[in-house]
Design an enzyme around this catalytic site. Structure first.
Site, PDB file in Angstrom:
ATOM      1  N   HIS A 117       0.919   3.945  -0.519  1.00  0.00           N
ATOM      2  CA  HIS A 117       1.867   5.054  -0.727  1.00  0.00           C
ATOM      3  C   HIS A 117       1.392   5.962  -1.867  1.00  0.00           C
ATOM      4  CE1 HIS A 117       4.993   1.939   0.752  1.00  0.00           C
ATOM      5  NE2 HIS A 117       4.885   2.820   1.720  1.00  0.00           N
ATOM      6  N   LYS A 149      16.466  -7.929   8.152  1.00  0.00           N
ATOM      7  CA  LYS A 149      16.644  -8.708   6.909  1.00  0.00           C
ATOM      8  C   LYS A 149      15.326  -8.829   6.137  1.00  0.00           C
ATOM      9  CE  LYS A 149      20.664 -11.557   7.853  1.00  0.00           C
ATOM     10  NZ  LYS A 149      21.026 -11.424   9.251  1.00  0.00           N
ATOM     11  N   ARG A 193      -2.015   5.117   9.170  1.00  0.00           N
ATOM     12  CA  ARG A 193      -3.004   4.069   8.915  1.00  0.00           C
ATOM     13  C   ARG A 193      -3.879   3.870  10.148  1.00  0.00           C
ATOM     14  NH1 ARG A 193       1.751   0.597   6.423  1.00  0.00           N
ATOM     15  NH2 ARG A 193       2.702   1.932   7.948  1.00  0.00           N
TER      16      ARG A 193
HETATM   17  P1  ADP Z   1       5.551   0.302   5.253  1.00  0.00           P
HETATM   18  O1  ADP Z   1       6.714  -0.642   5.109  1.00  0.00           O
HETATM   19  O2  ADP Z   1       4.967   0.329   6.655  1.00  0.00           O
HETATM   20  O3  ADP Z   1       4.511   0.184   4.202  1.00  0.00           O
HETATM   21  P2  ADP Z   1       7.178   2.718   4.606  1.00  0.00           P
HETATM   22  O4  ADP Z   1       8.347   2.889   5.501  1.00  0.00           O
HETATM   23  O5  ADP Z   1       7.486   2.418   3.193  1.00  0.00           O
HETATM   24  O6  ADP Z   1       6.143   1.716   5.192  1.00  0.00           O
HETATM   25  O7  ADP Z   1       6.169   3.954   4.710  1.00  0.00           O
HETATM   26  C1  ADP Z   1       6.429   5.277   4.436  1.00  0.00           C
HETATM   27  C2  ADP Z   1       5.271   6.100   4.941  1.00  0.00           C
HETATM   28  O8  ADP Z   1       4.083   5.733   4.251  1.00  0.00           O
HETATM   29  C3  ADP Z   1       4.931   5.949   6.420  1.00  0.00           C
HETATM   30  O9  ADP Z   1       4.547   7.210   6.935  1.00  0.00           O
HETATM   31  C4  ADP Z   1       3.766   4.998   6.427  1.00  0.00           C
HETATM   32  O10 ADP Z   1       2.943   5.187   7.573  1.00  0.00           O
HETATM   33  C5  ADP Z   1       3.058   5.456   5.162  1.00  0.00           C
HETATM   34  N1  ADP Z   1       2.175   4.428   4.616  1.00  0.00           N
HETATM   35  C6  ADP Z   1       2.504   3.176   4.195  1.00  0.00           C
HETATM   36  N2  ADP Z   1       1.419   2.513   3.752  1.00  0.00           N
HETATM   37  C7  ADP Z   1       0.367   3.346   3.907  1.00  0.00           C
HETATM   38  C8  ADP Z   1      -1.045   3.233   3.663  1.00  0.00           C
HETATM   39  N3  ADP Z   1      -1.587   2.117   3.199  1.00  0.00           N
HETATM   40  N4  ADP Z   1      -1.822   4.319   3.956  1.00  0.00           N
HETATM   41  C9  ADP Z   1      -1.266   5.439   4.467  1.00  0.00           C
HETATM   42  N5  ADP Z   1       0.041   5.607   4.721  1.00  0.00           N
HETATM   43  C10 ADP Z   1       0.848   4.575   4.460  1.00  0.00           C
END
Ligand code: ADP
Length: 168
Positions: free
Chosen positions: A18, A46, A95
């Site tokens: 992120h 959950k 990803r």
């Molecule tokens: P997750 O639980 O899959 O990590 P989130 O709901 O918190 O995801 O993700 C928010 C956004 O960040 C989504 O668009 C997700 O594809 C993107 N994201 C999460 N991890 C990565 C990463 N390692 N590289 C690129 N984008 C990411």
């Protein structure tokens, strides 16, 4: 005029994946608001580790001193949030190909809901394509180290919760 993007997600917890997306997006946008979204699908599994307040606090700690990154909570539709907060774009990360289908659907419905706001995708950072909060939670729950994939405040918070036996 300031270009403002929102970056919605679960951020349970925020990972280096992120953070990489946020930092790179600051080359394109003046301000990025990390929006912790209450996702019904995910919470019904959950799988939540951190409360929304804890997730927000961790994002704050990571971006302390960075005025162009803010954090907020959204309990309703992201596109309604975008409408009421003068947002130019919704930022999402990609990803693997497997992300494409759900992101494509989400971007399409979001455009139906609010055609003024564009969804902008950024490719995952170097060696971060396998990092997701979900996978890291699984690894940590079984005793594996996730230290290399999360910022220090998150690692400390995860360690504390593991010691207290609060994480399954
Ligand atoms: P997750 O639980 O899959 O990590 P989130 O709901 O918190 O995801 O993700 C928010 C956004 O960040 C989504 O668009 C997700 O594809 C993107 N994201 C999460 N991890 C990565 C990463 N390692 N590289 C690129 N984008 C990411």
């Amino acid at each position: 005029m300031k270009r403002r993007a929102i970056y919605p997600g679960s951020f349970d917890p925020i990972t280096n994946g992120h953070i990489d997306i946020i930092r790179r997006s600051l080359k394109v946008f003046d301000e990025v608001v990390v929006v912790v979204a209450m996702n019904l699908r995910k919470s019904s599994q959950k799988s939540g580790w951190f409360s929304p307040e804890e997730r927000i606090e961790l994002v704050r700690k990571v971006f302390r001193g960075e005025k162009r990154v803010r954090v907020d909570l959204c309990e309703g539709l992201i596109m309604d949030y975008a409408r009421s907060h003068k947002v130019d774009a919704v930022l999402r990360g990609l990803r693997a190909a497997s992300d494409f289908e759900s992101e494509f659907m989400m971007a399409a419905i979001n455009r139906e809901l609010n055609e003024k706001v564009e969804t902008v995708f950024m490719m995952t950072g170097k060696n971060l394509f396998f990092v997701s909060s979900t996978v890291l939670k699984e690894v940590a729950a079984f005793g594996g180290s996730i230290q290399a994939y999360v910022p220090r405040p998150v690692w400390l918070a995860v360690k504390k919760k593991l010691q207290l036996g609060e994480l399954r």
